[in-house]
Motif scaffolding. Structure first.
Motif, short mmCIF file in Angstrom:
data_model
loop_
_atom_site.label_atom_id
_atom_site.label_comp_id
_atom_site.label_asym_id
_atom_site.label_seq_id
_atom_site.Cartn_x
_atom_site.Cartn_y
_atom_site.Cartn_z
N PHE A 81 0.81 -1.23 0.00
CA PHE A 81 0.00 0.00 0.00
C PHE A 81 0.84 1.27 0.00
O PHE A 81 0.33 2.35 0.28
CB PHE A 81 -0.94 -0.01 1.21
N LYS A 82 2.10 1.15 -0.33
CA LYS A 82 2.97 2.33 -0.34
C LYS A 82 2.47 3.37 -1.34
O LYS A 82 2.30 4.55 -1.01
CB LYS A 82 4.40 1.92 -0.69
N ASP A 83 2.22 2.95 -2.58
CA ASP A 83 1.73 3.88 -3.61
C ASP A 83 0.35 4.40 -3.25
O ASP A 83 0.04 5.58 -3.50
CB ASP A 83 1.70 3.20 -4.98
N TYR A 84 -0.48 3.54 -2.67
CA TYR A 84 -1.83 3.95 -2.30
C TYR A 84 -1.79 5.10 -1.30
O TYR A 84 -2.50 6.11 -1.46
CB TYR A 84 -2.59 2.76 -1.71
N GLU B 140 0.71 7.17 -0.72
CA GLU B 140 1.31 8.36 -1.32
C GLU B 140 0.26 9.15 -2.09
O GLU B 140 0.21 10.39 -2.00
CB GLU B 140 2.46 7.95 -2.24
N LYS B 141 -0.57 8.45 -2.84
CA LYS B 141 -1.64 9.13 -3.59
C LYS B 141 -2.69 9.70 -2.65
O LYS B 141 -3.19 10.81 -2.86
CB LYS B 141 -2.29 8.15 -4.58
N ARG B 142 -3.02 8.95 -1.60
CA ARG B 142 -4.03 9.41 -0.64
C ARG B 142 -3.53 10.63 0.13
O ARG B 142 -4.28 11.59 0.35
CB ARG B 142 -4.39 8.27 0.32
N ASN B 143 -2.27 10.60 0.52
CA ASN B 143 -1.69 11.75 1.22
C ASN B 143 -1.70 12.99 0.34
O ASN B 143 -1.97 14.10 0.80
CB ASN B 143 -0.26 11.44 1.66
N LYS B 144 -1.38 12.79 -0.93
CA LYS B 144 -1.35 13.92 -1.86
C LYS B 144 -2.75 14.48 -2.05
O LYS B 144 -2.95 15.69 -2.07
CB LYS B 144 -0.78 13.48 -3.20
N PRO C 168 4.17 14.52 3.04
CA PRO C 168 4.74 13.16 3.01
C PRO C 168 5.64 12.87 4.19
O PRO C 168 5.78 11.72 4.60
CB PRO C 168 5.52 13.15 1.69
#
Length: 498
Positions: free
Chosen positions: A470-473, A475-479, A485
Protein backbone atom coordinates in the motif's frame (compact mmCIF):
# COMPACT_ATOMS: atom_id res chain seq x y z
CA UNK A 1 32.63 7.48 13.11
CA UNK A 2 30.83 10.80 12.73
CA UNK A 3 28.23 11.98 15.22
CA UNK A 4 25.46 11.51 12.66
CA UNK A 5 26.67 8.00 11.82
CA UNK A 6 26.76 7.10 15.49
CA UNK A 7 23.19 8.37 15.88
CA UNK A 8 21.89 6.34 12.94
CA UNK A 9 23.48 3.13 14.21
CA UNK A 10 21.89 3.69 17.59
CA UNK A 11 25.07 4.68 19.39
CA UNK A 12 24.74 7.83 21.51
CA UNK A 13 27.40 10.48 21.07
CA UNK A 14 28.32 13.31 23.39
CA UNK A 15 28.69 15.57 20.35
CA UNK A 16 25.08 15.09 19.31
CA UNK A 17 22.66 17.71 20.60
CA UNK A 18 18.86 17.67 20.49
CA UNK A 19 18.71 20.54 18.01
CA UNK A 20 21.23 18.90 15.65
CA UNK A 21 19.27 15.65 15.20
CA UNK A 22 18.14 14.81 11.67
CA UNK A 23 14.60 13.66 12.42
CA UNK A 24 14.00 12.56 8.85
CA UNK A 25 16.75 9.96 9.17
CA UNK A 26 15.58 8.94 12.65
CA UNK A 27 12.01 8.36 11.42
CA UNK A 28 13.26 6.39 8.43
CA UNK A 29 15.43 4.10 10.55
CA UNK A 30 12.66 3.37 13.05
CA UNK A 31 10.14 2.84 10.26
CA UNK A 32 12.51 0.34 8.60
CA UNK A 33 12.52 -1.76 11.77
CA UNK A 34 8.75 -1.46 12.10
CA UNK A 35 8.32 -2.76 8.56
CA UNK A 36 10.46 -5.78 9.44
CA UNK A 37 8.26 -6.45 12.51
CA UNK A 38 5.12 -6.24 10.36
CA UNK A 39 6.61 -8.67 7.83
CA UNK A 40 7.51 -11.14 10.58
CA UNK A 41 4.01 -11.03 12.06
CA UNK A 42 2.47 -11.62 8.60
CA UNK A 43 4.69 -14.69 8.29
CA UNK A 44 3.68 -15.77 11.83
CA UNK A 45 7.31 -15.81 13.01
CA UNK A 46 6.77 -14.90 16.65
CA UNK A 47 10.38 -15.47 17.62
CA UNK A 48 11.55 -13.10 14.91
CA UNK A 49 8.96 -10.55 16.03
CA UNK A 50 10.23 -10.58 19.61
CA UNK A 51 13.84 -10.29 18.49
CA UNK A 52 13.05 -7.28 16.30
CA UNK A 53 10.96 -5.68 19.04
CA UNK A 54 13.89 -6.00 21.44
CA UNK A 55 16.19 -4.46 18.83
CA UNK A 56 13.78 -1.54 18.35
CA UNK A 57 13.13 -0.83 22.03
CA UNK A 58 16.88 -0.82 22.73
CA UNK A 59 17.57 1.45 19.75
CA UNK A 60 18.86 4.95 20.53
CA UNK A 61 16.92 6.22 17.49
CA UNK A 62 13.64 4.85 18.82
CA UNK A 63 14.29 6.35 22.26
CA UNK A 64 14.87 9.75 20.67
CA UNK A 65 11.67 9.47 18.64
CA UNK A 66 9.64 8.35 21.67
CA UNK A 67 10.88 11.32 23.70
CA UNK A 68 10.18 13.70 20.83
CA UNK A 69 6.59 12.53 20.48
CA UNK A 70 5.85 12.79 24.18
CA UNK A 71 7.55 16.15 24.73
CA UNK A 72 6.00 17.81 21.69
CA UNK A 73 2.37 16.71 21.98
CA UNK A 74 -0.45 18.72 23.53
CA UNK A 75 0.00 17.15 26.99
CA UNK A 76 3.72 17.82 27.28
CA UNK A 77 3.21 20.24 30.19
CA UNK A 78 1.10 17.78 32.19
CA UNK A 79 3.18 16.16 34.90
CA UNK A 80 2.70 12.81 36.59
CA UNK A 81 2.90 12.09 40.32
CA UNK A 82 6.56 13.18 40.42
CA UNK A 83 5.74 16.65 39.06
CA UNK A 84 8.52 16.39 36.44
CA UNK A 85 8.33 17.61 32.84
CA UNK A 86 11.11 17.64 30.25
CA UNK A 87 11.30 21.05 28.63
CA UNK A 88 14.89 21.85 27.76
CA UNK A 89 16.94 20.16 25.05
CA UNK A 90 19.38 19.00 27.72
CA UNK A 91 16.55 17.30 29.65
CA UNK A 92 15.48 15.44 26.52
CA UNK A 93 18.96 14.21 25.65
CA UNK A 94 19.61 13.08 29.21
CA UNK A 95 16.26 11.28 29.22
CA UNK A 96 17.55 8.79 26.63
CA UNK A 97 19.74 7.30 29.36
CA UNK A 98 16.71 6.64 31.60
CA UNK A 99 14.72 4.55 29.09
CA UNK A 100 16.26 1.23 30.09
CA UNK A 101 14.59 -2.10 30.70
CA UNK A 102 16.92 -3.24 33.47
CA UNK A 103 15.73 -1.96 36.82
CA UNK A 104 12.73 -0.17 35.34
CA UNK A 105 9.80 0.31 37.69
CA UNK A 106 6.94 2.64 36.71
CA UNK A 107 5.48 5.04 39.22
CA UNK A 108 1.74 5.08 39.99
CA UNK A 109 -0.52 7.10 37.72
CA UNK A 110 -1.92 10.47 38.70
CA UNK A 111 -5.71 10.21 38.63
CA UNK A 112 -7.66 13.10 37.12
CA UNK A 113 -11.17 13.40 35.69
CA UNK A 114 -12.33 14.91 32.41
CA UNK A 115 -15.85 15.36 30.99
CA UNK A 116 -17.11 12.42 28.98
CA UNK A 117 -17.78 12.91 25.31
CA UNK A 118 -21.27 14.24 24.64
CA UNK A 119 -21.55 15.37 28.24
CA UNK A 120 -20.63 18.34 30.39
CA UNK A 121 -21.65 16.60 33.63
CA UNK A 122 -20.43 12.98 33.53
CA UNK A 123 -16.69 12.52 33.94
CA UNK A 124 -14.17 9.94 32.78
CA UNK A 125 -11.16 8.93 34.91
CA UNK A 126 -7.72 9.34 33.35
CA UNK A 127 -4.44 8.04 34.64
CA UNK A 128 -1.49 10.34 33.90
CA UNK A 129 1.89 8.54 33.84
CA UNK A 130 5.12 10.31 34.69
CA UNK A 131 7.13 11.74 31.81
CA UNK A 132 9.56 8.84 31.96
CA UNK A 133 6.77 6.27 31.96
CA UNK A 134 5.08 8.01 29.03
CA UNK A 135 8.27 7.85 27.04
CA UNK A 136 8.76 4.16 27.90
CA UNK A 137 5.22 3.49 26.72
CA UNK A 138 5.80 5.50 23.54
CA UNK A 139 8.99 3.50 22.95
CA UNK A 140 7.24 0.15 23.27
CA UNK A 141 4.31 1.51 21.26
CA UNK A 142 6.71 1.91 18.33
CA UNK A 143 7.32 -1.84 18.52
CA UNK A 144 3.66 -2.74 19.07
CA UNK A 145 2.13 -0.53 16.37
CA UNK A 146 3.12 -2.77 13.40
CA UNK A 147 1.49 -5.74 15.12
CA UNK A 148 -1.67 -3.84 16.07
CA UNK A 149 -2.07 -2.55 12.51
CA UNK A 150 -1.35 -5.90 10.86
CA UNK A 151 -3.79 -7.84 13.05
CA UNK A 152 -6.53 -5.19 13.12
CA UNK A 153 -10.06 -5.75 11.82
CA UNK A 154 -10.76 -4.23 8.41
CA UNK A 155 -13.43 -1.96 9.81
CA UNK A 156 -11.72 -0.84 13.00
CA UNK A 157 -11.04 2.90 12.85
CA UNK A 158 -10.31 4.27 16.32
CA UNK A 159 -6.74 5.00 17.48
CA UNK A 160 -5.27 3.68 14.25
CA UNK A 161 -2.85 5.21 11.80
CA UNK A 162 -4.36 7.03 8.83
CA UNK A 163 -7.93 6.38 10.06
CA UNK A 164 -10.57 8.63 11.54
CA UNK A 165 -14.20 8.96 12.56
CA UNK A 166 -14.93 10.10 9.00
CA UNK A 167 -13.83 6.68 7.72
CA UNK A 168 -16.10 4.91 10.21
CA UNK A 169 -19.10 7.06 9.27
CA UNK A 170 -18.48 6.55 5.56
CA UNK A 171 -18.43 2.78 6.13
CA UNK A 172 -21.80 3.12 7.87
CA UNK A 173 -23.09 4.86 4.75
CA UNK A 174 -21.78 2.10 2.49
CA UNK A 175 -23.37 -0.56 4.70
CA UNK A 176 -26.80 1.06 5.00
CA UNK A 177 -27.45 3.41 2.08
CA UNK A 178 -28.73 1.08 -0.62
CA UNK A 179 -32.32 -0.04 -0.89
CA UNK A 180 -31.25 -3.67 -0.46
CA UNK A 181 -28.98 -2.89 2.49
CA UNK A 182 -29.49 -4.05 6.06
CA UNK A 183 -32.48 -2.60 7.89
CA UNK A 184 -31.54 -3.39 11.48
CA UNK A 185 -28.65 -2.14 13.59
CA UNK A 186 -27.18 -3.45 16.84
CA UNK A 187 -25.80 -0.48 18.75
CA UNK A 188 -23.09 -1.92 20.95
CA UNK A 189 -21.90 -0.44 24.22
CA UNK A 190 -19.17 -2.17 26.22
CA UNK A 191 -19.47 -1.58 29.94
CA UNK A 192 -16.37 0.20 31.32
CA UNK A 193 -14.20 -1.23 28.56
CA UNK A 194 -10.81 0.19 29.54
CA UNK A 195 -11.44 -0.42 33.24
CA UNK A 196 -12.42 -4.10 32.96
CA UNK A 197 -10.05 -5.69 30.44
CA UNK A 198 -8.56 -8.91 31.82
CA UNK A 199 -4.89 -8.57 32.76
CA UNK A 200 -4.27 -12.27 32.24
CA UNK A 201 -5.69 -12.11 28.70
CA UNK A 202 -3.50 -9.11 27.88
CA UNK A 203 -0.32 -10.81 29.13
CA UNK A 204 -1.08 -14.01 27.27
CA UNK A 205 -2.10 -12.44 23.97
CA UNK A 206 -0.39 -9.05 23.53
CA UNK A 207 2.88 -9.65 21.70
CA UNK A 208 5.29 -7.37 23.56
CA UNK A 209 7.68 -7.44 26.51
CA UNK A 210 5.47 -9.20 29.08
CA UNK A 211 7.50 -8.05 32.06
CA UNK A 212 7.18 -4.39 31.08
CA UNK A 213 3.47 -4.80 30.28
CA UNK A 214 2.80 -6.42 33.66
CA UNK A 215 4.53 -3.57 35.49
CA UNK A 216 2.35 -1.01 33.71
CA UNK A 217 -0.83 -2.93 34.41
CA UNK A 218 0.02 -3.29 38.12
CA UNK A 219 1.38 0.23 38.67
CA UNK A 220 -1.81 1.48 40.35
CA UNK A 221 -2.82 5.11 40.70
CA UNK A 222 -2.81 7.90 43.26
CA UNK A 223 -5.89 9.97 44.01
CA UNK A 224 -5.95 12.56 46.79
CA UNK A 225 -2.59 11.23 48.03
CA UNK A 226 -3.99 7.71 48.46
CA UNK A 227 -2.55 4.77 46.48
CA UNK A 228 -4.99 2.38 44.80
CA UNK A 229 -3.78 -0.89 43.23
CA UNK A 230 -5.07 -2.01 39.81
CA UNK A 231 -6.13 -5.63 39.35
CA UNK A 232 -7.94 -5.22 36.02
CA UNK A 233 -8.23 -2.82 33.13
CA UNK A 234 -5.79 -0.64 31.29
CA UNK A 235 -5.68 3.06 32.25
CA UNK A 236 -7.23 5.67 29.99
CA UNK A 237 -4.46 8.17 29.48
CA UNK A 238 -1.69 5.67 28.93
CA UNK A 239 -0.10 5.72 25.49
CA UNK A 240 -0.18 1.96 25.13
CA UNK A 241 -3.82 1.61 26.28
CA UNK A 242 -5.64 2.40 22.99
CA UNK A 243 -3.54 -0.10 21.01
CA UNK A 244 -4.02 -2.73 23.73
CA UNK A 245 -7.79 -2.17 23.72
CA UNK A 246 -7.86 -2.50 19.93
CA UNK A 247 -5.97 -5.80 20.12
CA UNK A 248 -8.46 -7.01 22.72
CA UNK A 249 -11.44 -6.21 20.49
CA UNK A 250 -9.95 -7.20 17.13
CA UNK A 251 -11.52 -10.41 15.93
CA UNK A 252 -15.18 -9.53 16.49
CA UNK A 253 -15.65 -8.71 12.81
CA UNK A 254 -14.15 -12.00 11.64
CA UNK A 255 -16.20 -13.90 14.22
CA UNK A 256 -19.59 -12.56 13.18
CA UNK A 257 -18.71 -12.98 9.50
CA UNK A 258 -17.88 -16.64 10.16
CA UNK A 259 -21.26 -17.44 11.72
CA UNK A 260 -23.44 -15.68 9.14
CA UNK A 261 -24.20 -15.98 5.46
CA UNK A 262 -24.33 -13.31 2.76
CA UNK A 263 -28.12 -12.96 2.89
CA UNK A 264 -27.85 -11.98 6.57
CA UNK A 265 -26.30 -8.70 5.33
CA UNK A 266 -24.06 -8.46 8.36
CA UNK A 267 -21.59 -5.58 8.55
CA UNK A 268 -19.46 -4.40 11.45
CA UNK A 269 -18.01 -0.96 12.18
CA UNK A 270 -15.95 -0.18 15.28
CA UNK A 271 -14.30 2.97 16.58
CA UNK A 272 -12.37 2.14 19.76
CA UNK A 273 -15.00 0.61 22.08
CA UNK A 274 -18.01 2.01 20.17
CA UNK A 275 -19.41 -0.28 17.49
CA UNK A 276 -22.43 -1.16 15.40
CA UNK A 277 -23.39 -4.39 13.65
CA UNK A 278 -26.00 -4.52 10.91
CA UNK A 279 -28.32 -7.36 9.91
CA UNK A 280 -31.19 -8.08 7.58
CA UNK A 281 -33.53 -8.96 10.46
CA UNK A 282 -33.86 -8.18 14.14
CA UNK A 283 -33.75 -11.90 14.94
CA UNK A 284 -30.29 -12.35 13.39
CA UNK A 285 -28.88 -9.61 15.58
CA UNK A 286 -30.74 -10.72 18.70
CA UNK A 287 -30.18 -14.48 18.47
CA UNK A 288 -26.93 -14.84 16.55
CA UNK A 289 -24.75 -11.74 16.53
CA UNK A 290 -25.29 -10.41 20.05
CA UNK A 291 -24.66 -13.76 21.83
CA UNK A 292 -21.49 -14.28 19.78
CA UNK A 293 -20.15 -10.86 20.72
CA UNK A 294 -21.03 -11.41 24.39
CA UNK A 295 -19.12 -14.69 24.40
CA UNK A 296 -16.14 -13.04 22.68
CA UNK A 297 -16.05 -10.24 25.25
CA UNK A 298 -16.47 -12.56 28.25
CA UNK A 299 -13.16 -14.29 27.47
CA UNK A 300 -11.49 -10.89 27.77
CA UNK A 301 -13.18 -9.84 30.99
CA UNK A 302 -15.70 -7.58 29.27
CA UNK A 303 -19.47 -7.44 28.86
CA UNK A 304 -22.08 -5.46 26.97
CA UNK A 305 -24.13 -2.88 28.80
CA UNK A 306 -27.65 -4.28 28.61
CA UNK A 307 -29.13 -0.82 29.22
CA UNK A 308 -27.25 0.92 26.41
CA UNK A 309 -26.95 -1.91 23.89
CA UNK A 310 -30.05 -1.93 21.70
CA UNK A 311 -31.37 -2.99 18.31
CA UNK A 312 -32.78 -0.23 16.10
CA UNK A 313 -34.51 -0.06 12.71
CA UNK A 314 -32.83 2.23 10.20
CA UNK A 315 -36.08 4.18 9.70
CA UNK A 316 -35.96 5.17 13.38
CA UNK A 317 -32.30 6.13 13.12
CA UNK A 318 -29.48 5.94 15.61
CA UNK A 319 -26.57 8.06 16.87
CA UNK A 320 -22.98 6.95 16.32
CA UNK A 321 -19.81 8.97 16.96
CA UNK A 322 -21.79 12.19 17.22
CA UNK A 323 -23.75 11.64 14.00
CA UNK A 324 -27.37 10.70 13.46
CA UNK A 325 -27.82 8.02 10.80
CA UNK A 326 -31.35 7.48 9.52
CA UNK A 327 -33.29 6.60 6.40
CA UNK A 328 -36.03 8.91 5.21
CA UNK A 329 -37.98 6.80 2.77
CA UNK A 330 -35.30 5.36 0.49
CA UNK A 331 -32.68 7.99 1.24
CA UNK A 332 -30.08 7.61 3.97
CA UNK A 333 -29.02 10.87 5.59
CA UNK A 334 -26.13 11.31 8.01
CA UNK A 335 -26.35 14.53 10.02
CA UNK A 336 -24.82 15.97 13.19
CA UNK A 337 -26.68 14.39 16.10
CA UNK A 338 -29.11 16.80 17.72
CA UNK A 339 -27.73 16.27 21.22
CA UNK A 340 -24.21 16.99 19.96
CA UNK A 341 -25.34 20.24 18.36
CA UNK A 342 -27.02 21.31 21.60
CA UNK A 343 -24.01 20.27 23.67
CA UNK A 344 -21.70 22.27 21.39
CA UNK A 345 -23.90 25.35 21.67
CA UNK A 346 -23.99 24.97 25.44
CA UNK A 347 -20.20 24.93 25.54
CA UNK A 348 -19.97 27.98 23.25
CA UNK A 349 -22.46 29.96 25.32
CA UNK A 350 -20.50 29.02 28.42
CA UNK A 351 -17.29 30.24 26.81
CA UNK A 352 -18.89 33.55 25.87
CA UNK A 353 -20.30 34.01 29.36
CA UNK A 354 -16.94 33.21 30.98
CA UNK A 355 -15.31 35.92 28.86
CA UNK A 356 -17.72 38.72 29.73
CA UNK A 357 -14.91 41.20 30.31
CA UNK A 358 -12.33 39.76 27.91
CA UNK A 359 -10.89 41.62 24.96
CA UNK A 360 -12.93 41.20 21.79
CA UNK A 361 -9.84 39.85 20.04
CA UNK A 362 -9.30 37.15 22.66
CA UNK A 363 -12.95 36.08 22.59
CA UNK A 364 -12.97 35.80 18.78
CA UNK A 365 -9.76 33.74 18.77
CA UNK A 366 -11.16 31.31 21.38
CA UNK A 367 -14.49 31.02 19.58
CA UNK A 368 -12.89 30.56 16.17
CA UNK A 369 -10.80 27.64 17.37
CA UNK A 370 -13.84 25.90 18.84
CA UNK A 371 -16.21 26.62 15.93
CA UNK A 372 -13.66 25.63 13.30
CA UNK A 373 -12.83 22.35 15.05
CA UNK A 374 -16.48 21.37 15.50
CA UNK A 375 -17.56 22.26 11.96
CA UNK A 376 -14.56 20.52 10.39
CA UNK A 377 -15.55 17.33 12.21
CA UNK A 378 -18.96 17.43 10.54
CA UNK A 379 -17.85 18.73 7.14
CA UNK A 380 -18.38 15.35 5.44
CA UNK A 381 -22.04 14.94 6.51
CA UNK A 382 -25.36 16.58 5.63
CA UNK A 383 -24.57 19.51 7.87
CA UNK A 384 -25.65 22.70 6.08
CA UNK A 385 -28.81 23.19 8.17
CA UNK A 386 -26.98 22.43 11.41
CA UNK A 387 -24.19 24.86 10.50
CA UNK A 388 -26.69 27.65 9.77
CA UNK A 389 -28.53 26.99 13.02
CA UNK A 390 -25.27 27.05 14.99
CA UNK A 391 -24.22 30.34 13.37
CA UNK A 392 -27.59 31.90 14.24
CA UNK A 393 -27.43 30.78 17.88
CA UNK A 394 -23.86 32.00 18.29
CA UNK A 395 -24.79 35.39 16.82
CA UNK A 396 -27.61 35.70 19.36
CA UNK A 397 -25.23 34.84 22.19
CA UNK A 398 -22.69 37.39 20.92
CA UNK A 399 -25.39 40.05 20.70
CA UNK A 400 -26.33 39.43 24.33
CA UNK A 401 -22.61 39.64 25.26
CA UNK A 402 -22.35 43.04 23.56
CA UNK A 403 -25.51 44.40 25.22
CA UNK A 404 -24.32 43.33 28.68
CA UNK A 405 -21.04 45.17 28.18
CA UNK A 406 -22.74 48.38 27.06
CA UNK A 407 -26.31 48.45 28.40
CA UNK A 408 -26.52 52.25 28.15
CA UNK A 409 -25.35 52.51 24.55
CA UNK A 410 -27.62 52.62 21.52
CA UNK A 411 -27.94 49.76 19.03
CA UNK A 412 -26.24 51.90 16.38
CA UNK A 413 -23.24 52.56 18.62
CA UNK A 414 -22.86 48.88 19.50
CA UNK A 415 -23.11 47.90 15.84
CA UNK A 416 -20.43 50.39 14.82
CA UNK A 417 -18.04 49.24 17.55
CA UNK A 418 -18.38 45.47 17.26
CA UNK A 419 -19.72 44.69 13.79
CA UNK A 420 -18.97 45.62 10.20
CA UNK A 421 -20.67 45.25 6.84
CA UNK A 422 -19.41 43.28 3.87
CA UNK A 423 -21.52 42.65 0.80
CA UNK A 424 -24.95 41.45 1.86
CA UNK A 425 -23.79 40.74 5.42
CA UNK A 426 -24.37 43.56 7.88
CA UNK A 427 -23.58 41.95 11.23
CA UNK A 428 -20.07 40.52 11.08
CA UNK A 429 -18.66 40.30 14.60
CA UNK A 430 -15.08 41.58 14.28
CA UNK A 431 -12.29 43.70 15.67
CA UNK A 432 -9.39 45.58 14.12
CA UNK A 433 -5.96 44.36 15.21
CA UNK A 434 -2.38 45.26 14.40
CA UNK A 435 0.30 42.75 13.49
CA UNK A 436 3.99 42.98 14.42
CA UNK A 437 4.69 45.14 11.40
CA UNK A 438 2.09 47.69 12.46
CA UNK A 439 -0.38 46.73 9.73
CA UNK A 440 -4.10 46.79 10.57
CA UNK A 441 -6.40 43.94 9.66
CA UNK A 442 -9.89 42.82 10.58
CA UNK A 443 -10.27 39.70 12.73
CA UNK A 444 -13.72 38.17 12.11
CA UNK A 445 -15.75 35.55 13.91
CA UNK A 446 -15.55 32.27 12.01
CA UNK A 447 -18.84 30.91 10.64
CA UNK A 448 -19.57 27.20 10.58
CA UNK A 449 -21.54 27.67 7.36
CA UNK A 450 -18.33 28.83 5.63
CA UNK A 451 -16.98 25.29 5.87
CA UNK A 452 -17.27 23.51 2.54
CA UNK A 453 -19.15 20.22 2.81
CA UNK A 454 -17.34 17.50 0.91
CA UNK A 455 -17.84 13.73 0.73
CA UNK A 456 -15.09 11.79 2.52
CA UNK A 457 -13.24 9.06 0.63
CA UNK A 458 -12.94 6.09 2.98
CA UNK A 459 -9.66 4.30 3.46
CA UNK A 460 -9.45 0.78 2.04
CA UNK A 461 -10.31 -1.73 4.73
CA UNK A 462 -7.11 -3.77 4.54
CA UNK A 463 -4.74 -0.81 4.10
CA UNK A 464 -2.17 0.16 6.73
CA UNK A 465 1.21 1.91 6.51
CA UNK A 466 3.26 -1.16 7.45
CA UNK A 467 2.25 -3.15 4.37
CA UNK A 468 4.55 -2.37 1.39
CA UNK A 469 1.70 -3.27 -0.99
CA UNK A 470 0.00 0.00 0.00
CA UNK A 471 2.97 2.33 -0.34
CA UNK A 472 1.73 3.88 -3.61
CA UNK A 473 -1.83 3.95 -2.30
CA UNK A 474 -0.89 6.05 0.74
CA UNK A 475 1.31 8.36 -1.32
CA UNK A 476 -1.64 9.13 -3.59
CA UNK A 477 -4.03 9.41 -0.64
CA UNK A 478 -1.69 11.75 1.22
CA UNK A 479 -1.35 13.92 -1.86
CA UNK A 480 -5.12 14.05 -2.37
CA UNK A 481 -5.67 14.92 1.29
CA UNK A 482 -2.77 17.40 1.18
CA UNK A 483 -0.82 15.62 3.91
CA UNK A 484 2.88 16.36 4.07
CA UNK A 485 4.74 13.16 3.01
CA UNK A 486 7.13 13.68 5.91
CA UNK A 487 4.20 13.05 8.26
CA UNK A 488 3.17 9.83 6.50
CA UNK A 489 4.63 7.55 9.17
CA UNK A 490 3.44 9.52 12.14
CA UNK A 491 0.49 8.46 14.26
CA UNK A 492 0.83 10.36 17.51
CA UNK A 493 -2.09 12.63 16.59
CA UNK A 494 -4.34 9.56 16.79
CA UNK A 495 -3.17 8.71 20.31
CA UNK A 496 -4.13 10.53 23.53
CA UNK A 497 -0.58 11.26 24.66
CA UNK A 498 -0.56 13.10 27.98
Amino acid sequence: MTAVAQLLTGAPSSSVTWNSINWKDINAEVYRLQMRIAKAIRENRRGKVKALQRLLTHSFNAKLLAIKRVTENSGRKTAGVDGVTWVSSEDKMQATQTLKRRGYQPLPLRRIYIPKKNSLIDVRPLGIPTMRDRCMQALHMLALAPIAETKADRNSYGFRMKRSCADAIEQCFKSLAKQRSSQWILEGDIKSCFDKISHSWLKENILMDTSILNKWLKSGYIEKKIFYPTEEGTPQGGIISPAAANLVLDGIEALIKSITIRSDKVNFVRYADDFIATGSTKEILENKIKPAIESFLKERGLELSQEKTKITHINDGFDFLGFNIRKYGRKLLIKPAKKNVLLFLKSVRGLIKENGTAKTEDLILRLNARIRGWSNYYRHAVSADAFSYVDHCIFEAINIWVKRRHPEKSAGWRHKKYFHRQGLRSWIFSVKIRNKRGETRCLELFRASDVKIKRHIKIQGEAHPFDPAFKDYFEKRNKRNKINPRDAGKYERQLPLF
